[in-house]
Motif scaffolding. Structure first.
Motif, PDB file in Angstrom:
ATOM      1  N   MET A   1      47.071 -36.347  42.046  1.00 11.61           N
ATOM      2  CA  MET A   1      47.097 -36.785  43.436  1.00 11.61           C
ATOM      3  C   MET A   1      45.667 -36.965  43.940  1.00 11.61           C
ATOM      4  SD  MET A   1      48.666 -34.834  46.773  1.00 11.61           S
ATOM      5  CE  MET A   1      50.297 -34.766  46.056  1.00 11.61           C
ATOM      6  N   SER A   2      45.384 -38.105  44.547  1.00 13.57           N
ATOM      7  CA  SER A   2      44.051 -38.364  45.059  1.00 13.57           C
ATOM      8  C   SER A   2      43.767 -37.497  46.280  1.00 13.57           C
ATOM      9  CB  SER A   2      43.914 -39.841  45.447  1.00 13.57           C
ATOM     10  OG  SER A   2      44.718 -40.138  46.572  1.00 13.57           O
ATOM     11  N   LYS A   3      42.469 -37.371  46.611  1.00 12.79           N
ATOM     12  CA  LYS A   3      42.091 -36.596  47.786  1.00 12.79           C
ATOM     13  C   LYS A   3      42.698 -37.199  49.052  1.00 12.79           C
ATOM     14  CE  LYS A   3      37.762 -34.638  46.067  1.00 12.79           C
ATOM     15  NZ  LYS A   3      36.296 -34.518  46.287  1.00 12.79           N
ATOM     16  N   ARG A   4      42.738 -38.524  49.097  1.00  9.38           N
ATOM     17  CA  ARG A   4      43.315 -39.184  50.271  1.00  9.38           C
ATOM     18  C   ARG A   4      44.800 -38.867  50.421  1.00  9.38           C
ATOM     19  NH1 ARG A   4      43.172 -45.733  51.566  1.00  9.38           N
ATOM     20  NH2 ARG A   4      44.361 -45.622  53.527  1.00  9.38           N
ATOM     21  N   ASP A   5      45.529 -38.923  49.304  1.00  3.60           N
ATOM     22  CA  ASP A   5      46.963 -38.602  49.355  1.00  3.60           C
ATOM     23  C   ASP A   5      47.185 -37.146  49.739  1.00  3.60           C
ATOM     24  OD1 ASP A   5      47.710 -41.155  48.658  1.00  3.60           O
ATOM     25  OD2 ASP A   5      47.858 -40.715  46.515  1.00  3.60           O
ATOM     26  N   ARG A   6      46.333 -36.255  49.193  1.00  2.00           N
ATOM     27  CA  ARG A   6      46.471 -34.839  49.522  1.00  2.00           C
ATOM     28  C   ARG A   6      46.190 -34.596  51.002  1.00  2.00           C
ATOM     29  NH1 ARG A   6      43.813 -30.082  45.899  1.00  2.00           N
ATOM     30  NH2 ARG A   6      45.048 -31.232  44.381  1.00  2.00           N
ATOM     31  N   LEU A   7      45.164 -35.274  51.544  1.00  2.00           N
ATOM     32  CA  LEU A   7      44.842 -35.125  52.955  1.00  2.00           C
ATOM     33  C   LEU A   7      45.991 -35.611  53.822  1.00  2.00           C
ATOM     34  CD1 LEU A   7      42.895 -34.494  55.261  1.00  2.00           C
ATOM     35  CD2 LEU A   7      41.917 -36.783  54.967  1.00  2.00           C
ATOM     36  N   GLN A   8      46.569 -36.767  53.469  1.00  2.00           N
ATOM     37  CA  GLN A   8      47.692 -37.288  54.250  1.00  2.00           C
ATOM     38  C   GLN A   8      48.876 -36.329  54.193  1.00  2.00           C
ATOM     39  OE1 GLN A   8      48.854 -41.529  54.030  1.00  2.00           O
ATOM     40  NE2 GLN A   8      50.921 -40.818  53.519  1.00  2.00           N
ATOM     41  N   LEU A   9      49.136 -35.771  53.004  1.00  2.00           N
ATOM     42  CA  LEU A   9      50.235 -34.828  52.871  1.00  2.00           C
ATOM     43  C   LEU A   9      50.027 -33.608  53.760  1.00  2.00           C
ATOM     44  CD1 LEU A   9      52.825 -33.932  51.309  1.00  2.00           C
ATOM     45  CD2 LEU A   9      51.282 -32.802  49.696  1.00  2.00           C
ATOM     46  N   VAL A  10      48.805 -33.053  53.749  1.00  2.00           N
ATOM     47  CA  VAL A  10      48.509 -31.874  54.558  1.00  2.00           C
ATOM     48  C   VAL A  10      48.668 -32.184  56.039  1.00  2.00           C
ATOM     49  CG1 VAL A  10      46.654 -30.318  55.281  1.00  2.00           C
ATOM     50  CG2 VAL A  10      47.033 -30.761  52.856  1.00  2.00           C
ATOM     51  N   LEU A  11      48.195 -33.355  56.461  1.00  2.00           N
ATOM     52  CA  LEU A  11      48.288 -33.718  57.883  1.00  2.00           C
ATOM     53  C   LEU A  11      49.739 -33.909  58.323  1.00  2.00           C
ATOM     54  CD1 LEU A  11      45.286 -36.202  58.232  1.00  2.00           C
ATOM     55  CD2 LEU A  11      45.444 -33.861  59.104  1.00  2.00           C
ATOM     56  N   VAL A  12      50.525 -34.571  57.471  1.00  2.00           N
ATOM     57  CA  VAL A  12      51.937 -34.789  57.833  1.00  2.00           C
ATOM     58  C   VAL A  12      52.692 -33.471  57.874  1.00  2.00           C
ATOM     59  CG1 VAL A  12      54.116 -35.805  57.064  1.00  2.00           C
ATOM     60  CG2 VAL A  12      52.014 -37.165  56.999  1.00  2.00           C
ATOM     61  N   LEU A  13      52.552 -32.657  56.815  1.00  7.91           N
ATOM     62  CA  LEU A  13      53.261 -31.379  56.788  1.00  7.91           C
ATOM     63  C   LEU A  13      52.751 -30.452  57.881  1.00  7.91           C
ATOM     64  CD1 LEU A  13      53.481 -30.678  52.947  1.00  7.91           C
ATOM     65  CD2 LEU A  13      55.256 -31.582  54.456  1.00  7.91           C
ATOM     66  N   GLY A  14      51.440 -30.472  58.122  1.00  5.26           N
ATOM     67  CA  GLY A  14      50.895 -29.643  59.192  1.00  5.26           C
ATOM     68  C   GLY A  14      51.440 -30.036  60.551  1.00  5.26           C
TER      69      GLY A  14
END
Length: 406
Positions: free
Chosen positions: A1-14
């Protein structure tokens, strides 16, 4: 998983999981006003917080296993919709009993966000990777306790306490849209659980037979009990005992949440040098010591409000360190039933938190009962970690899944 995808995942779940802390904390500045407006007692009003936590606990047990069978998205969307409906009805609650029941329903609704978010992370990560991602998620989550009392205080400038629940209904509706548009399904059909109720019961039996898992779940729950001892008692301590107004309380409460955030983010750095279990044990020792100091300051009054708040900040920082590592160690042991494991973990955390929330109120609403509940939670968590969780078992965890997000 790219850093961008991980960041988006964290923001959505957060963003999704923030509805839980917002539901719990946003009405805290209004607790004295609710007590007066519904002509009830402080203990009865604190029990509405307990009701929310009980709803969270029960909801996670139901939704966690369901999400292992049907996937993550359907239970999440249904739960958020239930939260919106309950929030609307809270606006029109005629008495404390009705409000208490609706708060249980609110808890049932946001349980979906809590358990699904944890399960989604476990679908994709485990071990120390889980702890790092979960710490980042807690940064987003922890903004909610900072903003919630401040938002509640701001709303109370121009509306009564019922307006807080109207705002929660609007926020819930926005989050339904975010979940529908931005959260992909992370549990492929091939990895979903089968076997109906019998299979679910087998999963729970397997989890409960794992002494290390049970011990770590209890550690996480007792740390959460310390946190909710602060959450449920701080409004009355700071406003009634120390005379802060609603806006000042929002600032003081937010400062405590900064301590929680500091702990979660320090954890990310510490994981580069130490294991989750090393951090967890050290944190529980420090948190117990800080809790005992808190009791001493509450009893003697030495240092006044400033010393009390500073020590609370230290305790909350240790809780911020403990909360990512306890669940990470527990969840890493059961990758094939992540939803059920997340449900049991969340249910115990919320259940123990629900029991601790009214304790301070039962023994009074001053600083001493609150400090005793906080210190007791940390000391009990340390005792369980030392006496119940086998050290050898902590070395046997699943390897990182390194599953890409499709």
């Amino acid at each position: 998983m790219s850093k961008r995808d991980r960041l988006q995942l964290v923001l959505v779940l957060g963003s999704l999981i923030a509805i839980g802390p917002l539901t719990i904390d946003m009405y805290l500045p209004a607790l004295p006003a609710i007590t007066a407006g519904l002509e009830t007692t402080e203990t009865a009003v604190q029990l509405t917080l307990t009701g929310t936590l009980l709803g969270l606990s029960l909801g996670q047990l139901l939704i966690g296993s369901l999400s292992d069978v049907v996937g993550r998205r359907p239970p999440l969307l249904a739960g958020l919709a239930a939260h919106v409906l309950a929030s609307v009805l809270c606006v029109f609650a005629p008495n404390i009993a009705t409000l208490g029941v609706l708060r249980v329903v609110q808890g049932l609704g946001v349980a979906a966000a809590a358990v699904v978010a944890t399960a989604v992370i476990r679908d994709l990560f485990s071990g120390d990777s889980f702890a790092r991602v979960f710490s980042r998620l807690m940064l987003v989550m922890s903004l909610a306790p900072i903003l919630a009392p401040t938002l509640g205080s701001a709303l109370l400038r121009w509306t009564e306490w019922r307006g807080v629940f109207a705002a929660l209904a609007v926020l819930g509706a926005v989050l339904v849209v975010i979940a529908a548009l931005r959260l992909p399904e992370t549990l492929p059909v091939a990895r979903r659980r089968h076997g109906g109720m019998a299979g679910t019961l087998r999963d729970y039996r397997t989890l409960l037979n794992d002494r290390a898992f049970v011990g770590l779940v209890l550690v996480a729950g007792l740390a959460m009990a310390a946190l909710f001892g602060y959450i449920s008692g701080s409004s009355f301590v700071l406003q009634t005992q120390y005379g802060l107004d609603e806006q000042q309380f929002g600032v003081a409460f937010g400062a405590g949440a900064v301590g929680l955030i500091a702990g979660t983010q320090l954890n990310v750095r510490l994981l580069h040098r130490y294991t989750s279990q090393q951090i967890l044990v050290s944190t529980l020792i420090a948190g117990t010591a800080a809790g005992l100091l808190l009791i001493l300051l509450a009893v003697t009054g030495v240092g006044g409000l400033a010393a009390l708040l500073a020590t609370l900040w230290l305790v909350l920082a240790t809780i911020g360190l403990a909360l990512p590592n306890g669940p990470a160690l527990a969840m890493s042991r059961h990758s094939q039933a992540a939803g059920t494991a997340a449900a049991l973990l969340g249910a115990v955390q919320c259940g123990i938190g629900a029991l601790s929330a009214p304790l301070a109120g039962l023994f009074g609403t001053g600083a001493v009962p609150m400090a005793v509940v906080i210190a007791g939670g940390m000391a009990a968590a340390l005792a369980v970690m030392v006496l119940v969780v086998p050290r050898a078992a902590l070395r046997t965890v699943d390897p990182d899944l390194a599953v890409a997000l499709h």
